[in-house]
Scaffold this motif. Structure first.
Motif, short mmCIF file in Angstrom:
data_model
loop_
_atom_site.label_atom_id
_atom_site.label_comp_id
_atom_site.label_asym_id
_atom_site.label_seq_id
_atom_site.Cartn_x
_atom_site.Cartn_y
_atom_site.Cartn_z
N ALA A 52 0.94 -1.54 0.41
CA ALA A 52 -0.14 -0.28 -0.09
C ALA A 52 0.73 1.65 -0.31
CB ALA A 52 -0.31 -0.32 1.02
N ALA A 53 2.01 1.40 0.73
CA ALA A 53 3.10 2.27 1.14
C ALA A 53 3.21 3.10 -0.60
CB ALA A 53 3.76 1.80 1.74
N ALA A 54 4.09 1.51 -1.09
CA ALA A 54 4.58 1.71 -2.66
C ALA A 54 3.29 2.20 -3.18
CB ALA A 54 5.17 0.48 -3.00
N LEU A 55 2.06 1.80 -3.29
CA LEU A 55 1.09 2.53 -4.24
C LEU A 55 1.44 3.87 -4.26
CD1 LEU A 55 -0.80 1.27 -6.17
CD2 LEU A 55 -2.69 0.85 -4.22
N ALA A 56 0.72 3.68 -3.13
CA ALA A 56 1.26 5.32 -1.97
C ALA A 56 2.11 6.40 -3.44
CB ALA A 56 0.72 5.72 -1.41
N LEU A 57 2.69 5.86 -3.20
CA LEU A 57 4.38 6.52 -3.59
C LEU A 57 4.31 6.52 -4.87
CD1 LEU A 57 7.15 8.28 -2.87
CD2 LEU A 57 7.87 5.57 -3.39
N GLY A 58 3.95 5.81 -5.63
CA GLY A 58 3.99 5.49 -7.11
C GLY A 58 3.02 6.39 -7.70
N LEU A 59 1.87 6.35 -6.96
CA LEU A 59 0.68 7.51 -7.75
C LEU A 59 1.07 8.55 -7.21
CD1 LEU A 59 -1.75 7.33 -8.76
CD2 LEU A 59 -3.11 7.02 -6.46
N THR A 60 1.14 8.83 -6.12
CA THR A 60 2.43 9.99 -6.13
C THR A 60 2.99 11.08 -7.07
OG1 THR A 60 1.38 10.45 -3.72
CG2 THR A 60 3.00 11.95 -4.44
N LEU A 61 3.97 9.99 -7.28
CA LEU A 61 5.33 10.40 -7.92
C LEU A 61 4.51 10.14 -9.17
CD1 LEU A 61 8.00 8.16 -6.76
CD2 LEU A 61 7.87 10.56 -7.32
N ALA A 62 3.49 9.53 -10.27
CA ALA A 62 3.05 9.67 -11.50
C ALA A 62 2.03 11.50 -11.49
CB ALA A 62 1.97 8.43 -11.25
N LEU A 63 1.05 11.54 -10.46
CA LEU A 63 0.84 12.68 -10.45
C LEU A 63 1.68 13.66 -10.39
CD1 LEU A 63 -1.76 14.40 -10.52
CD2 LEU A 63 -1.72 13.99 -7.89
N GLY A 64 2.69 13.37 -10.40
CA GLY A 64 3.69 14.59 -10.15
C GLY A 64 3.70 15.14 -11.23
N PHE A 65 4.83 13.66 -11.82
CA PHE A 65 5.31 13.90 -13.31
C PHE A 65 4.35 14.26 -14.22
CE2 PHE A 65 6.01 11.70 -17.32
CZ PHE A 65 6.98 12.18 -17.84
N THR A 66 2.84 14.36 -14.26
CA THR A 66 2.02 14.52 -14.99
C THR A 66 1.50 15.68 -14.55
OG1 THR A 66 1.17 12.43 -14.79
CG2 THR A 66 -0.65 14.03 -16.13
N LEU A 67 1.58 16.26 -13.73
CA LEU A 67 1.46 18.51 -12.74
C LEU A 67 2.30 19.02 -13.89
CD1 LEU A 67 0.01 18.16 -9.72
CD2 LEU A 67 -1.01 17.94 -12.52
N LEU A 68 4.15 18.02 -13.52
CA LEU A 68 5.63 18.93 -13.94
C LEU A 68 5.78 18.63 -15.31
CD1 LEU A 68 7.98 20.49 -12.93
CD2 LEU A 68 8.81 18.19 -12.51
N PHE A 69 5.24 18.31 -16.09
CA PHE A 69 5.85 17.59 -17.09
C PHE A 69 4.35 18.30 -18.78
CE2 PHE A 69 9.24 15.49 -15.17
CZ PHE A 69 10.56 16.48 -15.97
N LEU A 70 3.79 17.88 -18.14
CA LEU A 70 2.62 18.07 -18.98
C LEU A 70 1.86 19.37 -19.44
CD1 LEU A 70 0.02 14.90 -19.18
CD2 LEU A 70 1.83 15.92 -20.91
N GLN A 71 3.06 19.90 -18.82
CA GLN A 71 2.55 21.96 -18.96
C GLN A 71 2.60 22.51 -20.54
OE1 GLN A 71 1.00 23.49 -16.63
NE2 GLN A 71 0.72 21.26 -15.19
N GLU A 72 2.27 21.75 -21.49
CA GLU A 72 2.44 22.31 -22.66
C GLU A 72 0.33 22.73 -23.08
OE1 GLU A 72 4.53 21.89 -25.64
OE2 GLU A 72 6.19 21.13 -23.59
N PRO A 73 1.11 23.85 -23.98
CA PRO A 73 -0.49 24.52 -23.72
C PRO A 73 -1.64 23.88 -24.11
CG PRO A 73 1.48 25.87 -24.93
CD PRO A 73 1.46 24.36 -24.62
N LEU A 74 -1.80 22.83 -24.39
CA LEU A 74 -3.11 21.89 -24.99
C LEU A 74 -3.09 21.16 -24.07
CD1 LEU A 74 -2.66 21.20 -29.32
CD2 LEU A 74 -4.17 23.04 -27.42
N ALA A 75 -2.40 20.90 -23.24
CA ALA A 75 -2.57 19.72 -22.33
C ALA A 75 -3.47 20.08 -20.35
CB ALA A 75 -1.62 18.68 -22.04
#
Length: 61
Positions: free
Chosen positions: A22-45
């Motif tokens: 459960a801890a690994a799943l929570a960490l993975g989800l947090t990292l995936a969300l952080g990656f998405t928010l950080l790198f999907l700042q292209e104007p269309l996305a």
């Protein structure tokens, strides 16, 4: 929760209650969300996510 609960006691209880999976799943989800928010700042996305937030009823301004 009792009146004598402290942050330390809740952290200690969480260490015994939360499984490593459960801890690994929570960490993975947090990292995936952080990656998405950080790198999907292209104007269309960004505009797409912005419009989605408004459609979901979330006020962001």
């Amino acid at each position: 929760m009792t009146q004598t609960d402290t942050v330390r006691s809740r952290i200690a209880r969480a260490r015994t209650d939360v499984t490593p999976t459960a801890a690994a799943l929570a960490l993975g989800l947090t990292l995936a969300l952080g990656f998405t928010l950080l790198f999907l700042q292209e104007p269309l996305a960004h505009d797409s996510l912005h419009n989605f937030r408004h459609a979901a009823g979330i006020t962001c301004h």
